[in-house]
Scaffold this active site. Structure first.
Site, PDB file in Angstrom:
ATOM      1  CB  VAL A 122      -6.258 -12.995   4.974  1.00 11.95           C
ATOM      2  CG1 VAL A 122      -5.182 -12.890   3.922  1.00 11.95           C
ATOM      3  CG2 VAL A 122      -6.489 -11.636   5.597  1.00 11.95           C
ATOM      4  CB  SER A 152       8.673 -14.889  -6.556  1.00 12.65           C
ATOM      5  OG  SER A 152       8.894 -14.872  -5.148  1.00 12.65           O
ATOM      6  CG  ASP A 184       7.179 -17.046  -2.903  1.00 14.81           C
ATOM      7  OD1 ASP A 184       7.684 -16.128  -2.232  1.00 14.81           O
ATOM      8  OD2 ASP A 184       7.230 -17.080  -4.144  1.00 14.81           O
ATOM      9  CG  HIS A 216      -9.522  -1.859   6.899  1.00 14.29           C
ATOM     10  ND1 HIS A 216     -10.352  -0.796   7.040  1.00 14.29           N
ATOM     11  CD2 HIS A 216      -8.371  -1.380   6.410  1.00 14.29           C
ATOM     12  CE1 HIS A 216      -9.741   0.282   6.640  1.00 14.29           C
ATOM     13  NE2 HIS A 216      -8.523  -0.045   6.251  1.00 14.29           N
TER      14      HIS A 216
END
Ligand code: HEM
Length: 259
Positions: free
Chosen positions: A70, A181, A186, A66
């Site tokens: 970000v 994680s 990351d 969409h």
């Protein structure tokens, strides 16, 4: 309680703008005149939802197709806007998404069919640094890889033991972290893939091509390297796929329904 534990994701902000676009018609500041505060409104609203429910960030990233801005704890980038809604919405379109069981040849060809390069494939797969998966997405890999009750040999055996302790056969509800994680964005994803701990076959498959495996190794060995920048570039590129602009498509009165 669980939400407090996910505090790192409070910094993860994905603001989606509703409306859809063709690549040429997308631009930065599309709503500057017609709705000057839209970016701020979407950012603030999304941030407030994500701070209350941080686990929302990963699904939002996943449905990034969409129109979106970000901002993730690491990478942040402005996204060209101006997308319009399509007039068709059906399940068959989702069948063009790659399967988690896809091999490297299939992945490269699916990405190529959308104008995305081999590099885009390995970079965007890094999106699996956050979020969760249902056990059902890896059940075959764990319990019946070749139909003989076996396990995918391309998975690290200790990892298999861990995964099996969380995911029992036929479990349709449990979710597990994408990488070790999975609450933070990351570049650890590449370390996991290199250690044969990529969750899906499509993740492990990145070790089966010269270019993708070289990228995985580079990122795994040099943390804080180029991944975030590469990710921004590939996300903007992916965000231009098949969008409608100008007079194409429509602006839906209700998001989930064609007019
Ligand atoms: C390369 C091909 C890809 C395949 C085969 C794939 C497959 C999947 C699967 C099977 C899941 C888990 C669904 C479930 O069981 O709940 C998933 C989750 C996810 N994917 Fe992908 N994916 C791909 C590419 C991408 C890309 C390009 C991005 C974004 C850049 C992305 C971001 C995510 C995220 C963030 C989640 C977690 C969603 C959540 O926590 O709810 N994936 N993907």
């Amino acid at each position: 309680m669980a939400i407090k534990k996910h505090i790192t994701l409070q910094l993860l902000l994905v603001a989606l703008i509703l409306s859809f676009a063709n690549g040429e018609g997308l631009k930065l500041g599309f709503y500057k005149k017609t709705c000057p505060r839209v970016e701020a409104i979407v950012k603030t609203t999304t941030a407030s939802y994500i701070s209350r429910a941080p686990s929302l960030a990963a699904p939002l990233l996943r449905m990034h197709f969409h129109d979106c801005f970000v901002r993730i704890k690491g990478p942040a980038w402005p996204v060209p806007l101006g997308r319009r809604d399509g007039r068709v919405s059906n399940a068959s379109e989702s069948r063009t998404l790659p399967s988690p069981a896809a091999n490297i040849t299939q992945l490269i060809s699916i990405f190529a069919s959308k104008g995305l390069s081999v590099k885009d494939l390995v970079v965007l797969s890094g999106g699996h640094t956050v979020g969760t998966s249902h056990c059902s997405s890896i059940a075959t890999r764990l319990y019946n890889f070749t139909g003989k009750g076996d396990t995918d040999p391309s998975l690290d055996s200790n990892y298999v033991t861990q995964l099996k302790s969380k995911c029992k056969p036929n479990d349709k509800t449990t979710v597990i972290g994408m990488d070790g994680s999975f609450r933070s964005f990351d570049d650890d994803y590449y370390t996991f893939v290199l250690k044969k701990r990529g969750l899906f076959q499509s993740d492990s498959a990145l070790l089966n091509d010269k270019e993708t495996s070289a990228y995985v190794k580079r990122q795994a060995q040099s943390h804080g390297s180029k991944f975030f920048n590469d990710f921004k570039d590939s996300m903007v590129k992916m965000g231009k796929i098949g969008v409608l602009t100008g007079n194409a498509g429509e602006i839906r009165k209700q998001c989930a329904l064609i007019n």
